[in-house]
Design a protein around this motif. Structure first.
Motif, PDB file in Angstrom:
ATOM      1  N   UNK A   1       0.849  -1.189   0.000  1.00  0.00           N
ATOM      2  CA  UNK A   1       0.000   0.000   0.000  1.00  0.00           C
ATOM      3  C   UNK A   1       0.887   1.243   0.000  1.00  0.00           C
TER       4      UNK A   1
ATOM      5  N   UNK B   1       4.064   1.456   2.468  1.00  0.00           N
ATOM      6  CA  UNK B   1       3.967   0.541   3.601  1.00  0.00           C
ATOM      7  C   UNK B   1       4.613  -0.784   3.241  1.00  0.00           C
TER       8      UNK B   1
ATOM      9  N   UNK C   1      -3.670  -8.767   8.554  1.00  0.00           N
ATOM     10  CA  UNK C   1      -2.307  -9.281   8.626  1.00  0.00           C
ATOM     11  C   UNK C   1      -1.333  -8.141   8.385  1.00  0.00           C
ATOM     12  N   UNK C   2      -0.474  -7.897   9.363  1.00  0.00           N
ATOM     13  CA  UNK C   2       0.535  -6.865   9.201  1.00  0.00           C
ATOM     14  C   UNK C   2      -0.024  -5.470   9.058  1.00  0.00           C
ATOM     15  N   UNK C   3      -1.240  -5.250   9.504  1.00  0.00           N
ATOM     16  CA  UNK C   3      -1.842  -3.911   9.442  1.00  0.00           C
ATOM     17  C   UNK C   3      -1.876  -3.371   8.018  1.00  0.00           C
ATOM     18  N   UNK C   4      -1.971  -4.240   7.032  1.00  0.00           N
ATOM     19  CA  UNK C   4      -1.896  -3.813   5.649  1.00  0.00           C
ATOM     20  C   UNK C   4      -3.059  -2.908   5.281  1.00  0.00           C
ATOM     21  N   UNK C   5      -2.726  -1.759   4.738  1.00  0.00           N
ATOM     22  CA  UNK C   5      -3.741  -0.836   4.245  1.00  0.00           C
ATOM     23  C   UNK C   5      -4.484  -0.076   5.324  1.00  0.00           C
ATOM     24  N   UNK C   6      -4.143  -0.287   6.571  1.00  0.00           N
ATOM     25  CA  UNK C   6      -4.891   0.361   7.649  1.00  0.00           C
ATOM     26  C   UNK C   6      -4.477   1.817   7.819  1.00  0.00           C
ATOM     27  N   UNK C   7      -5.458   2.649   8.092  1.00  0.00           N
ATOM     28  CA  UNK C   7      -5.189   4.051   8.380  1.00  0.00           C
ATOM     29  C   UNK C   7      -4.564   4.167   9.763  1.00  0.00           C
TER      30      UNK C   7
END
Lengths: 118, 118
Positions: A33, A95, B100-106
């Motif tokens: 991302x 990321x 998984x791995x906080x992918x794409x999270x704000x």
């Protein structure tokens, strides 16, 4: 480790005009991302827009859109109809993908200071 | 919804003194981040917690910096002893921590603590 380059330390634009902020990055991953964050003079960082590298379509959020060129590892931010409230420092942040010891770490660029003039 | 809270907002200390910063993340957010932002630069991740466990502290100067997140909620970051180069804004951020791995999270940021070491 990822590297992020924002080659424009400062930019200025007239109200209602369009401006583009550039960002290039280095990564060996295929799916990840990318984010643009905005930090106004009050210093609270907020999300502007995000892009998933797997998606070919460029992300848009109202007046904000990106031009994502995966092969060139370029992720520019376009602000249309600029407003005085857009005055801020803008950070590009890819990321790292999950896996191994990575938990989705963001790597921030040096930032671009954008000033919108009335 | 309450945002990320940080205190104090400003702190001035002399070198070799100790200082502590506090952060209360958004309720329900499993992931908590501490960043150091030196004037004119982008934030640099110091430490990342997933609930009350450390998942990344690779850039934390462990000889002088320490952090904890007891009970997986609020967190403290301590510097002991402080050096002149520690003058910076210390940002706390949180994210849901679901994927998984906080992918794409704000990541939601607090207002920061501005530290000046004299």
């Amino acid at each position: 480790a990822q590297t992020v380059t924002q080659s424009q330390p400062e930019m200025s634009v007239q109200e209602a005009e369009t401006v583009t902020l550039s960002c290039t990055y280095d990564t060996s991953e295929n799916n990840y991302y990318l984010f643009w964050y905005k930090q106004p003079p009050s210093r609270q960082m907020i999300l502007v827009i995000r892009q998933e590298a797997y998606k070919q379509q460029n992300a848009t959020e109202n007046r904000f859109s990106v031009n994502f060129q995966k092969a060139a590892k370029s992720f520019s931010l376009k602000i249309s109809d600029s407003q005085l409230g857009d005055t801020a420092m803008y950070f590009c942040a890819p990321q790292q993908n999950a896996g191994g010891t990575s938990y989705g770490k963001l790597t921030f660029g040096q930032g671009t200071i954008l000033t919108v003039h009335p | 919804e309450a945002g990320v809270a940080q205190s104090p907002r400003y702190k001035i200390i002399e070198k070799r003194q100790s200082v502590a910063f506090w952060c209360n993340p958004i309720s329900g957010h499993a992931t908590l981040y501490w960043y150091q932002q030196i004037l004119g630069q982008g934030p640099k991740l110091l430490i990342q917690f997933q609930n009350n466990g450390v998942v990344d502290d690779s850039q934390l100067p462990k000889d002088r910096f320490s952090a904890e997140r007891l009970k997986g909620v609020d967190s403290t970051l301590k510097i002991q002893p402080a050096k002149l180069e520690d003058s910076a804004v210390y940002l706390c951020a949180s994210s849901l921590g679901e994927g998984l791995g906080n992918q794409g999270e704000t990541q939601y940021f607090g207002p920061g603590t501005r530290l000046l070491v004299l």
